[in-house]
Design a protein around this motif. Sequence first.
Motif, PDB file in Angstrom:
ATOM      1  N   SER A 252      23.119  15.495  86.485  1.00 37.43           N
ATOM      2  CA  SER A 252      22.219  14.932  85.387  1.00 37.43           C
ATOM      3  C   SER A 252      22.970  14.959  83.939  1.00 37.43           C
TER       4      SER A 252
ATOM      5  N   LYS B  97      22.735  14.828  79.776  1.00 39.71           N
ATOM      6  CA  LYS B  97      21.933  15.588  78.659  1.00 39.71           C
ATOM      7  C   LYS B  97      21.740  14.253  77.769  1.00 39.71           C
ATOM      8  N   ARG B  98      22.795  13.492  77.512  1.00 37.81           N
ATOM      9  CA  ARG B  98      22.637  12.423  76.548  1.00 37.81           C
ATOM     10  C   ARG B  98      22.898  11.054  77.380  1.00 37.81           C
TER      11      ARG B  98
END
Length: 299
Positions: free
Chosen positions: A213, A215-216
Motif C-alpha cells: 500500500s 501512503k502518498r
Amino acid sequence: MVTLKQLEALNWIAELGTFERAAAKLNTTQSAISKRIQELEASARVPLFDRSQRGARLTERGEQILALGRQMLALQDQILELKDGRQSPARRLRLGATELSALTWLPRLVSAIREAHPAVTIEPEVETSRSLYDRLIEGSLDLVIIPDVFSDPEVTSLRLAEVQNVWTARPGLVRSRRSLDFDELGHHTILMQGRRSGSGLFVNKWLAANGVSFKRAISVDNLTALVGLAVAGLGISYLPQRCFRPLFEQKKLVILPVKPTLPAVPYAAMYRNDRPSAFAAAVADLARQTCDFGRQLEG
C-alpha cells in the motif's frame, strides 16, 4: 390473421388499378384475389376500398394498411435476399472500448468490421471499464473491450491479449539506478489508475495480495491525464510499455526497474450470451484478430 398473400393482393390492386390485373400479375383468379381482400378486411375490421366509387379506390384506412403492408413485403424481400446471399442485413453495433484500445488498435478493428459487415452502423463509446461493463449488463452496449476483471454467467469473455505495464517517471525524479523495491517506491507520490479503471482494479488487487500500500497516492481514471501528470513529474506511475514507447524513446519518461515486476493485464472482448449473440461473437473474433496494443493510432 393477416397474411402476406393478402397484403400482396392489396399491393397489386393499388398498383395496377383493378382486381383483374392484380389476379393476372399474381397468376391466380379474380375470385381468389377478392377472397384475400375480404379476409384482410375481416381481420382489419375496416373497409379497404370505397365501393361507392367505380374502380378499386382505397379508403383512407385502406391507404394506411397498404403503407404498412408494403413495409412487410419489403422485409420479406430482404429475408429472401439473405437466403440467396445477395444482401447483408443492416445492423447496429454499440461498441465500447477503453482509452488504451482507442489510442492503439480500435481504428483497425472498425475497418475490419466495416469490411466484413458493410451494412453495419457502428456506434462507439470510449469510457472507463466499470462504466462500459455496467452498460453491457444493462443492455445499452452490445460488446465491450476491457480488462478481463469482471465476470457474470450471462457474459461471454473472449481473451484478446495481455498488456505489460512498467513503472515510469520523469527523468531525474528517481536518482537511484538500481532496482527498487516497493518500500523504496513508496517514498514517492504514486499516480494510480482509479477504481473505475479495469487495469487499475487488476493492479490494485495484485498489490493488495502482496501486502503493498502506498501512503502518498493519487488516483486518476483518465489514462491520458495520468500520462500528463507523469510527464510533468508529479509522481511515479505505471503505464503500458508498448503503447507509450515513443515517450520512453524521446526521454520524456524513463522506465524504473522495480522488483517484483507487475503482472500483465488481460484484455477481453465481452458480450451478453443470454441474447442473440452470433453477430457479437463474430465481432469479438475480429477483435481477437486485429488486437495489437503496441500499434499506436493505426487504421
